[in-house]
Design a protein around this motif. Structure first.
Motif, mmCIF file in Angstrom:
data_model
loop_
_atom_site.group_PDB
_atom_site.id
_atom_site.type_symbol
_atom_site.label_atom_id
_atom_site.label_comp_id
_atom_site.label_asym_id
_atom_site.label_seq_id
_atom_site.Cartn_x
_atom_site.Cartn_y
_atom_site.Cartn_z
ATOM 1 N N ASN A 34 0.826 -1.065 0.233
ATOM 2 C CA ASN A 34 0.060 0.276 0.085
ATOM 3 C C ASN A 34 1.013 1.133 -0.057
ATOM 4 O O ASN A 34 0.136 2.336 -0.414
ATOM 5 N N ILE A 35 2.025 1.228 0.836
ATOM 6 C CA ILE A 35 3.209 2.079 1.015
ATOM 7 C C ILE A 35 3.342 2.035 -1.265
ATOM 8 O O ILE A 35 3.365 4.015 -0.947
ATOM 9 N N MET A 36 3.923 1.544 -1.443
ATOM 10 C CA MET A 36 4.172 1.744 -2.850
ATOM 11 C C MET A 36 3.168 3.095 -3.917
ATOM 12 O O MET A 36 3.559 2.717 -4.696
ATOM 13 N N LYS A 37 1.833 1.981 -3.759
ATOM 14 C CA LYS A 37 0.982 2.396 -4.645
ATOM 15 C C LYS A 37 1.006 3.715 -4.369
ATOM 16 O O LYS A 37 0.267 4.314 -5.179
ATOM 17 N N ASN A 38 0.880 4.054 -3.396
ATOM 18 C CA ASN A 38 0.796 5.315 -2.739
ATOM 19 C C ASN A 38 1.658 6.583 -3.184
ATOM 20 O O ASN A 38 1.656 7.806 -2.625
ATOM 21 N N VAL A 39 2.410 6.029 -3.133
ATOM 22 C CA VAL A 39 3.675 7.559 -3.016
ATOM 23 C C VAL A 39 4.541 7.625 -3.989
ATOM 24 O O VAL A 39 5.157 9.003 -4.619
ATOM 25 N N ASP A 40 3.469 7.662 -5.247
ATOM 26 C CA ASP A 40 3.605 8.249 -6.366
ATOM 27 C C ASP A 40 5.152 8.396 -7.015
ATOM 28 O O ASP A 40 5.207 9.868 -7.472
ATOM 29 N N ARG A 41 5.784 7.620 -6.967
ATOM 30 C CA ARG A 41 7.664 8.566 -7.468
ATOM 31 C C ARG A 41 7.402 6.913 -8.654
ATOM 32 O O ARG A 41 7.805 5.751 -8.139
ATOM 33 N N GLU A 42 8.148 7.317 -9.278
ATOM 34 C CA GLU A 42 8.805 6.219 -10.876
ATOM 35 C C GLU A 42 9.849 5.774 -9.916
ATOM 36 O O GLU A 42 10.174 4.393 -9.903
ATOM 37 N N ASN A 43 11.037 6.563 -9.363
ATOM 38 C CA ASN A 43 12.060 5.765 -8.990
ATOM 39 C C ASN A 43 12.161 5.442 -7.430
ATOM 40 O O ASN A 43 13.213 5.215 -6.708
ATOM 41 N N CYS A 44 11.020 5.231 -7.291
ATOM 42 C CA CYS A 44 10.475 4.754 -5.600
ATOM 43 C C CYS A 44 10.077 3.073 -5.618
ATOM 44 O O CYS A 44 8.932 2.461 -6.193
ATOM 45 N N GLY A 45 10.919 1.858 -5.018
ATOM 46 C CA GLY A 45 10.238 0.875 -5.077
ATOM 47 C C GLY A 45 10.844 -0.089 -3.736
ATOM 48 O O GLY A 45 11.065 0.339 -3.122
ATOM 49 N N THR A 46 10.410 -1.623 -3.974
ATOM 50 C CA THR A 46 10.906 -2.472 -3.180
ATOM 51 C C THR A 46 12.287 -3.240 -3.424
ATOM 52 O O THR A 46 12.359 -3.456 -4.620
ATOM 53 N N LEU A 47 12.935 -4.207 -2.806
ATOM 54 C CA LEU A 47 13.626 -4.884 -2.954
ATOM 55 C C LEU A 47 13.581 -5.684 -1.669
ATOM 56 O O LEU A 47 13.175 -6.397 -0.427
ATOM 57 N N PRO A 48 11.905 -6.585 -2.350
ATOM 58 C CA PRO A 48 11.728 -8.217 -1.918
ATOM 59 C C PRO A 48 13.193 -9.068 -1.383
ATOM 60 O O PRO A 48 14.076 -9.480 -1.686
ATOM 61 N N ASP A 49 12.814 -9.868 0.138
ATOM 62 C CA ASP A 49 14.235 -10.353 0.345
ATOM 63 C C ASP A 49 12.661 -12.037 0.879
ATOM 64 O O ASP A 49 11.927 -11.896 1.261
ATOM 65 N N PHE A 50 13.831 -12.876 0.510
ATOM 66 C CA PHE A 50 12.888 -14.392 0.143
ATOM 67 C C PHE A 50 12.611 -14.100 2.155
ATOM 68 O O PHE A 50 11.818 -14.952 2.279
ATOM 69 N N GLY A 51 13.540 -13.889 2.984
ATOM 70 C CA GLY A 51 13.432 -14.199 4.454
ATOM 71 C C GLY A 51 12.561 -12.557 4.912
ATOM 72 O O GLY A 51 12.251 -11.882 4.178
#
Length: 310
Positions: free
Chosen positions: A198-215
């Protein structure tokens, strides 16, 4: 069929282990398999945090170490060159080391620079400012991202507002340099996949994303830092994967067949492949007991073996 094929290959690999030791899964086999991989392999510096903290390994030796495992990218941790963010001579030497080994500087993981989801605006502003020098350092090193943590929140709603403000400010600062601001699921609210998505859906910046970790899907720890509340890792990973600009392949322990004891790598890598992601997947072996060298090798081999059967 894919899972049966994976099991069959794992049995073959186990036979090699029993006859010749872990080295049977070494460089030659990985090189052979890597030709069909849909991603590139990087090494997270945290994999050698014990050696680095003990002074048995220096930050400047990291590029050579990563290349020895046939990794193509470097994921630094700022803790291991904490006072060098503005030292252009030192950063230039890091660039030289990476270039001489033929590896790419991918990102810097940022810790100990303040809480970006803290409701206290003064503390949060200081944390934001503390991150600026690392954005500049990442740009100088030719990285594509820095990884940040969204810690400090107590109430979810307040933490959401604070996190969005911090991420928007950091993304705006880094936009001109082409650096992405990536959030890892790294404890607390950030390990709640729905909250972070939800943070990512609302941040509204193309250069913002995630680094998903398996753990790292523990949302609450006790006083001894043992996890007492864990978010479903596969659900959480799927929720934050659509925003990924990097992937962290976590491993902490292996069974006799060379499989991670708590994470289904085939399941994780299938999600990664199905998402269309083709960037770097970083090896992050984390343990306080076992050999870091062996752990990195086993993580790499499992990653390659799992992905090659998809």
């Amino acid at each position: 069929m894919q899972r049966r094929k994976f099991i069959s290959n794992t049995i073959k690999a186990t036979s090699l282990i029993s006859m010749t030791g872990y080295s049977a899964l070494g460089m030659g086999n990985v090189n052979f398999l890597k030709k069909d991989l849909f991603f590139k392999i990087s090494l997270a510096q945290w994999s050698f945090h014990n050696a680095l903290r003990a002074g048995k390994m220096d930050n400047l030796d990291f590029a050579e170490k990563a290349r020895s495992f046939n990794c193509e990218g470097l994921e630094y941790v700022n803790q291991f060159f904490m006072d060098k963010a503005k030292n252009k001579k030192y950063l230039s030497e890091m660039n030289n080391r990476a270039s001489s080994e033929g590896v790419e500087n991918v990102l810097i993981m940022i810790d100990r620079e303040g809480q970006l989801a803290d409701v206290d605006s003064n503390k949060r502003i200081q944390a934001i400012n503390n991150h600026h020098k690392w954005i500049d350092a990442a740009h100088f090193l030719g990285c594509h991202s820095i990884r940040v943590n969204l810690g400090g929140g107590v109430d979810k709603n307040e933490a959401t507002k604070a996190a969005l403000d911090s991420l928007q400010q950091l993304s705006d600062y880094s936009k001109g340099s082409g650096i992405n601001i990536l959030v890892e699921n790294h404890g607390g609210f950030s390990s709640d996949g729905l909250w972070l998505s939800n943070i990512m859906k609302n941040v509204d910046r193309e250069n913002c994303g995630t680094l998903p970790d398996f753990g790292n899907f523990c949302t609450q720890k006790n006083i001894d830092r043992e996890c007492i509340e864990e978010y479903d890792k596969y659900k959480g990973f799927a929720e934050i994967l659509p925003f990924a600009k990097g992937i962290s392949a976590k491993a902490t322990a292996f069974d006799q067949m060379g499989n991670e004891t708590t994470i289904d790598y085939v399941k994780m890598m299938k999600m990664v492949k199905d998402s269309g992601y083709t960037g770097f997947v970083g090896i992050e072996f984390s343990t306080a007991r076992d050999s870091e060298e062996k752990g990195v090798q086993l993580t790499r081999d499992l990653l390659v073996r799992a992905a090659s059967n998809l």
